[in-house]
Design a protein around this motif. Structure first.
Motif, PDB file in Angstrom:
ATOM      1  N   LEU A 142      -5.459   1.457  -5.849  1.00 27.97           N
ATOM      2  CA  LEU A 142      -5.402   2.519  -4.982  1.00 27.97           C
ATOM      3  C   LEU A 142      -6.922   3.058  -4.679  1.00 27.97           C
ATOM      4  CD1 LEU A 142      -3.033   4.640  -7.135  1.00 27.97           C
ATOM      5  CD2 LEU A 142      -2.440   3.701  -4.820  1.00 27.97           C
ATOM      6  N   PRO A 143      -6.911   3.283  -3.308  1.00 33.50           N
ATOM      7  CA  PRO A 143      -8.342   3.922  -2.875  1.00 33.50           C
ATOM      8  C   PRO A 143      -8.447   5.282  -3.319  1.00 33.50           C
ATOM      9  CG  PRO A 143      -6.843   4.272  -1.109  1.00 33.50           C
ATOM     10  CD  PRO A 143      -6.119   3.346  -2.220  1.00 33.50           C
ATOM     11  N   PRO A 144      -9.775   6.053  -3.713  1.00 31.62           N
ATOM     12  CA  PRO A 144      -9.934   7.012  -4.435  1.00 31.62           C
ATOM     13  C   PRO A 144      -9.231   8.235  -3.538  1.00 31.62           C
ATOM     14  CG  PRO A 144     -11.969   5.919  -4.149  1.00 31.62           C
ATOM     15  CD  PRO A 144     -10.952   5.221  -3.369  1.00 31.62           C
ATOM     16  N   GLU A 145      -9.292   8.235  -2.159  1.00 32.92           N
ATOM     17  CA  GLU A 145      -8.662   9.206  -1.439  1.00 32.92           C
ATOM     18  C   GLU A 145      -7.190   9.128  -1.892  1.00 32.92           C
ATOM     19  OE1 GLU A 145      -9.216   5.629   1.340  1.00 32.92           O
ATOM     20  OE2 GLU A 145     -10.343   6.597  -0.115  1.00 32.92           O
ATOM     21  N   ALA A 146      -6.460   8.086  -2.229  1.00 35.38           N
ATOM     22  CA  ALA A 146      -4.985   8.099  -2.298  1.00 35.38           C
ATOM     23  C   ALA A 146      -4.776   8.935  -3.708  1.00 35.38           C
ATOM     24  CB  ALA A 146      -4.391   6.945  -2.588  1.00 35.38           C
ATOM     25  N   PRO A 195      -5.273  -1.402 -10.983  1.00 39.22           N
ATOM     26  CA  PRO A 195      -4.482  -2.301  -9.870  1.00 39.22           C
ATOM     27  C   PRO A 195      -3.211  -2.289 -10.241  1.00 39.22           C
ATOM     28  CG  PRO A 195      -6.447  -3.314 -10.650  1.00 39.22           C
ATOM     29  CD  PRO A 195      -6.481  -2.256 -11.298  1.00 39.22           C
ATOM     30  N   ASN A 196      -2.184  -2.418  -9.173  1.00 37.46           N
ATOM     31  CA  ASN A 196      -0.801  -2.329  -9.450  1.00 37.46           C
ATOM     32  C   ASN A 196      -0.007  -3.460 -10.080  1.00 37.46           C
ATOM     33  OD1 ASN A 196       1.945  -1.107  -9.255  1.00 37.46           O
ATOM     34  ND2 ASN A 196       2.358  -2.423  -7.388  1.00 37.46           N
ATOM     35  N   ASN A 197       0.700  -3.150 -10.948  1.00 35.54           N
ATOM     36  CA  ASN A 197       1.676  -4.338 -11.580  1.00 35.54           C
ATOM     37  C   ASN A 197       2.891  -4.291 -10.991  1.00 35.54           C
ATOM     38  OD1 ASN A 197       2.564  -6.334 -13.053  1.00 35.54           O
ATOM     39  ND2 ASN A 197       2.380  -5.234 -15.202  1.00 35.54           N
ATOM     40  N   PRO A 198       3.339  -5.054 -10.133  1.00 38.40           N
ATOM     41  CA  PRO A 198       3.080  -6.441 -10.340  1.00 38.40           C
ATOM     42  C   PRO A 198       2.364  -7.009  -9.071  1.00 38.40           C
ATOM     43  CG  PRO A 198       5.161  -6.493  -9.401  1.00 38.40           C
ATOM     44  CD  PRO A 198       4.961  -5.006  -9.601  1.00 38.40           C
ATOM     45  N   THR A 199       1.633  -6.409  -8.239  1.00 38.05           N
ATOM     46  CA  THR A 199       1.180  -6.965  -6.861  1.00 38.05           C
ATOM     47  C   THR A 199      -0.365  -7.135  -7.058  1.00 38.05           C
ATOM     48  OG1 THR A 199       0.711  -4.615  -6.213  1.00 38.05           O
ATOM     49  CG2 THR A 199       2.911  -5.695  -5.854  1.00 38.05           C
ATOM     50  N   GLY A 200      -1.031  -6.337  -7.807  1.00 41.96           N
ATOM     51  CA  GLY A 200      -2.517  -6.370  -8.395  1.00 41.96           C
ATOM     52  C   GLY A 200      -3.271  -5.462  -7.404  1.00 41.96           C
ATOM     53  N   THR A 201      -2.576  -4.951  -6.297  1.00 45.68           N
ATOM     54  CA  THR A 201      -3.242  -3.595  -5.313  1.00 45.68           C
ATOM     55  C   THR A 201      -3.892  -2.616  -6.056  1.00 45.68           C
ATOM     56  OG1 THR A 201      -1.006  -3.154  -4.919  1.00 45.68           O
ATOM     57  CG2 THR A 201      -2.148  -4.754  -3.159  1.00 45.68           C
ATOM     58  N   SER A 257       0.909  -1.231   0.071  1.00 44.58           N
ATOM     59  CA  SER A 257       0.067   0.102  -0.057  1.00 44.58           C
ATOM     60  C   SER A 257       0.962   1.134   0.002  1.00 44.58           C
ATOM     61  CB  SER A 257      -0.912  -0.044   1.187  1.00 44.58           C
ATOM     62  OG  SER A 257      -0.125   0.231   2.442  1.00 44.58           O
ATOM     63  N   LEU A 258       0.312   2.296  -0.125  1.00 48.08           N
ATOM     64  CA  LEU A 258       0.991   3.832   0.162  1.00 48.08           C
ATOM     65  C   LEU A 258       0.769   4.484   1.245  1.00 48.08           C
ATOM     66  CD1 LEU A 258       0.481   5.585  -3.469  1.00 48.08           C
ATOM     67  CD2 LEU A 258       2.541   4.330  -2.569  1.00 48.08           C
ATOM     68  N   ASP A 259       1.748   4.926   1.964  1.00 44.64           N
ATOM     69  CA  ASP A 259       1.575   5.619   3.299  1.00 44.64           C
ATOM     70  C   ASP A 259       1.186   6.972   2.624  1.00 44.64           C
ATOM     71  OD1 ASP A 259       2.448   7.579   5.186  1.00 44.64           O
ATOM     72  OD2 ASP A 259       3.139   5.788   6.344  1.00 44.64           O
ATOM     73  N   LEU A 260       0.107   7.720   2.665  1.00 43.85           N
ATOM     74  CA  LEU A 260      -0.449   8.722   2.201  1.00 43.85           C
ATOM     75  C   LEU A 260       0.446   9.944   2.744  1.00 43.85           C
ATOM     76  CD1 LEU A 260      -4.220   8.228   1.752  1.00 43.85           C
ATOM     77  CD2 LEU A 260      -2.461   7.311   0.418  1.00 43.85           C
ATOM     78  N   SER A 276     -13.207   3.247 -10.112  1.00 47.12           N
ATOM     79  CA  SER A 276     -12.265   3.703 -11.150  1.00 47.12           C
ATOM     80  C   SER A 276     -11.927   5.036 -10.710  1.00 47.12           C
ATOM     81  CB  SER A 276     -12.682   3.380 -12.423  1.00 47.12           C
ATOM     82  OG  SER A 276     -11.731   4.070 -13.455  1.00 47.12           O
ATOM     83  N   ALA A 277     -10.542   5.406 -11.213  1.00 45.26           N
ATOM     84  CA  ALA A 277     -10.158   6.772 -11.070  1.00 45.26           C
ATOM     85  C   ALA A 277     -11.051   7.407 -11.918  1.00 45.26           C
ATOM     86  CB  ALA A 277      -8.643   6.808 -11.093  1.00 45.26           C
ATOM     87  N   LEU A 278     -11.535   6.919 -13.011  1.00 46.22           N
ATOM     88  CA  LEU A 278     -12.257   7.656 -14.179  1.00 46.22           C
ATOM     89  C   LEU A 278     -13.453   8.728 -13.422  1.00 46.22           C
ATOM     90  CD1 LEU A 278     -13.011   4.891 -16.710  1.00 46.22           C
ATOM     91  CD2 LEU A 278     -11.568   7.117 -17.090  1.00 46.22           C
ATOM     92  N   GLU A 279     -13.753   8.114 -12.262  1.00 49.21           N
ATOM     93  CA  GLU A 279     -14.893   9.161 -11.551  1.00 49.21           C
ATOM     94  C   GLU A 279     -14.348  10.476 -11.080  1.00 49.21           C
ATOM     95  OE1 GLU A 279     -16.416   6.598  -8.434  1.00 49.21           O
ATOM     96  OE2 GLU A 279     -17.015   5.186  -9.800  1.00 49.21           O
ATOM     97  N   LEU A 280     -12.991  10.599 -11.100  1.00 51.46           N
ATOM     98  CA  LEU A 280     -12.379  11.574 -10.597  1.00 51.46           C
ATOM     99  C   LEU A 280     -11.975  13.000 -11.425  1.00 51.46           C
ATOM    100  CD1 LEU A 280     -10.252  10.166  -7.565  1.00 51.46           C
ATOM    101  CD2 LEU A 280     -12.478  11.267  -7.228  1.00 51.46           C
ATOM    102  N   ILE A 281     -12.130  12.414 -12.821  1.00 53.74           N
ATOM    103  CA  ILE A 281     -11.366  13.412 -13.668  1.00 53.74           C
ATOM    104  C   ILE A 281     -12.000  14.519 -13.806  1.00 53.74           C
ATOM    105  CG2 ILE A 281     -11.276  13.889 -16.066  1.00 53.74           C
ATOM    106  CD1 ILE A 281     -10.496  10.937 -16.461  1.00 53.74           C
TER     107      ILE A 281
END
Length: 371
Positions: free
Chosen positions: A173-177, A165-171, A142-145, A206-211
């Protein structure tokens, strides 16, 4: 000057690419194992034939029809009132990313990501003469915000590149990140690479919601994965119009052939069918995650069509033993980890059988959770 007169930064480098080996079970490049139906293939063939009749002319360099089709699709999968002038496409998301760094990176500018991350990102930076900085994710990927915000504000990168999702981990990002990164970046771009976005679990946005909220947000996608169109090479992005117009400056003339445009448009006409196996792949992925954990492996929760698992004292020995059993996976990610693409039920059964034999002599060294 040496021969050939290669740039100093490229001396000693090797071309990027996963091993291409002829084995019965190929689970190393995150392809969709379910190809187009005969009906979809026939439609593609008919569309390509029609395009072929006009191959003496250059294609529509603005690929207007394709941009309209991609816009409609994105608005059905997280987009909010996107318009065709907010959508751009190129020959795979690799070329999309390269164009982004050609337009917004370059000498004196920095591209930032958080490792482990997609292995091609530093190569995009190298090829565009952009300084590359890779910070680290947390142990659970994860990311420490707070740390990420501080670093972005300190470096003020021209481009932040993060797969979700991240490659190679598959995780994912939450919208807040995503919002935090966009706010911290100021006038720098934040590129959220959703190459595997269609595979995200229910409830993961999806991050598309934040454009419409962040003018510096770019969301990239591909037709290679969920659309089962890896051989067609079509990637695309959504962003504010001014960002798209800037990218148009660096595109090569007529960069999308008439054949590529016709193929992608035909695939979009068959989107429900081509995406119809995504749900099956999600189920297979989740069952693979649980099975691997039952074998004592550490496994990253995945919103993609692959699973990262480990850890092994000698991951290459595990990789080689699987290959000897006819199963090809990917030796990638942090030391000790391996990645398996999600295949058909039969392919995953072969993977489980082979790995069961392998871990009898090469057991995992940790059962740390990465949920």
């Amino acid at each position: 000057m040496p021969w050939p007169p290669l740039r100093d930064a490229l001396v000693g480098d090797e071309p990027y690419g996963a091993p291409q080996l002829d084995v019965p079970v190929q689970l190393n490049t995150n392809e969709n194992p379910y190809g187009p139906s005969p009906a979809a293939a026939d439609d593609v063939a008919a569309a390509v034939r029609e395009a072929a009749l006009g191959l003496n002319r250059y294609p529509d360099r603005e690929f207007s029809a394709l941009r309209r089709g991609l816009t409609d699709y994105l608005n059905s999968d997280g987009g909010r009132d996107l318009t065709p002038d907010m959508v751009w496409a190129a020959n795979g998301s690799n070329e999309v990313m390269m164009q982004i760094l050609q337009a917004f990176g370059g000498p004196g500018r920095t591209a930032l990501s958080f490792a482990p991350t997609y292995a091609m990102y530093p190569e995009y930076a190298r090829n565009s003469l952009t300084e590359w900085v890779a910070a680290r994710r947390e142990d659970d990927f994860s990311l420490d915000l707070d740390k990420a915000r501080q670093l972005v504000q300190e470096l003020q990168p021209a481009v932040v590149l993060l797969p979700s999702p991240n490659n190679p981990t598959g995780t994912a990002l939450p919208p807040e990140a995503v919002s935090m990164l966009c706010e911290a970046a100021g006038n720098g771009l934040v590129v959220i690479d959703e190459a595997y976005g269609e595979f995200r679990r229910d409830g993961v946005p999806s991050a598309l919601e934040l454009i419409d909220t962040h003018r510096n947000l770019v969301v990239t996608r591909t037709m290679s994965k969920a659309f089962a169109l890896a051989g067609a090479r079509l990637g695309y992005l959504a962003a504010r119009q001014e960002v798209v117009d800037a990218i148009r400056i660096v595109r090569l003339p007529y960069h999308l052939s008439a054949v590529t445009q016709a193929t992608a448009l035909a695939a979009l006409r068959h989107a429900p069918e081509l995406l119809g196996r995504v749900a099956d792949l999600r189920i297979e992925r989740d069952s693979t995650v649980e099975w691997l954990r039952d074998q004592g492996c550490a496994v990253a929760d995945s919103d993609a069509n692959f699973v990262l698992f480990g850890t092994f004292a000698d991951r290459h020995a595990v990789w080689q033993a699987l290959l000897d059993a006819g199963v090809l996976i990917r030796e990638t990610g942090p030391e000790g980890w391996l990645r398996v693409s999600v295949g058909t039920g039969e392919e995953m059964a072969a993977f489980r059988a082979a790995l069961t034999d392998v871990i009898a002599t090469h057991p995992p060294t940790t059962v740390k959770e990465t949920r």
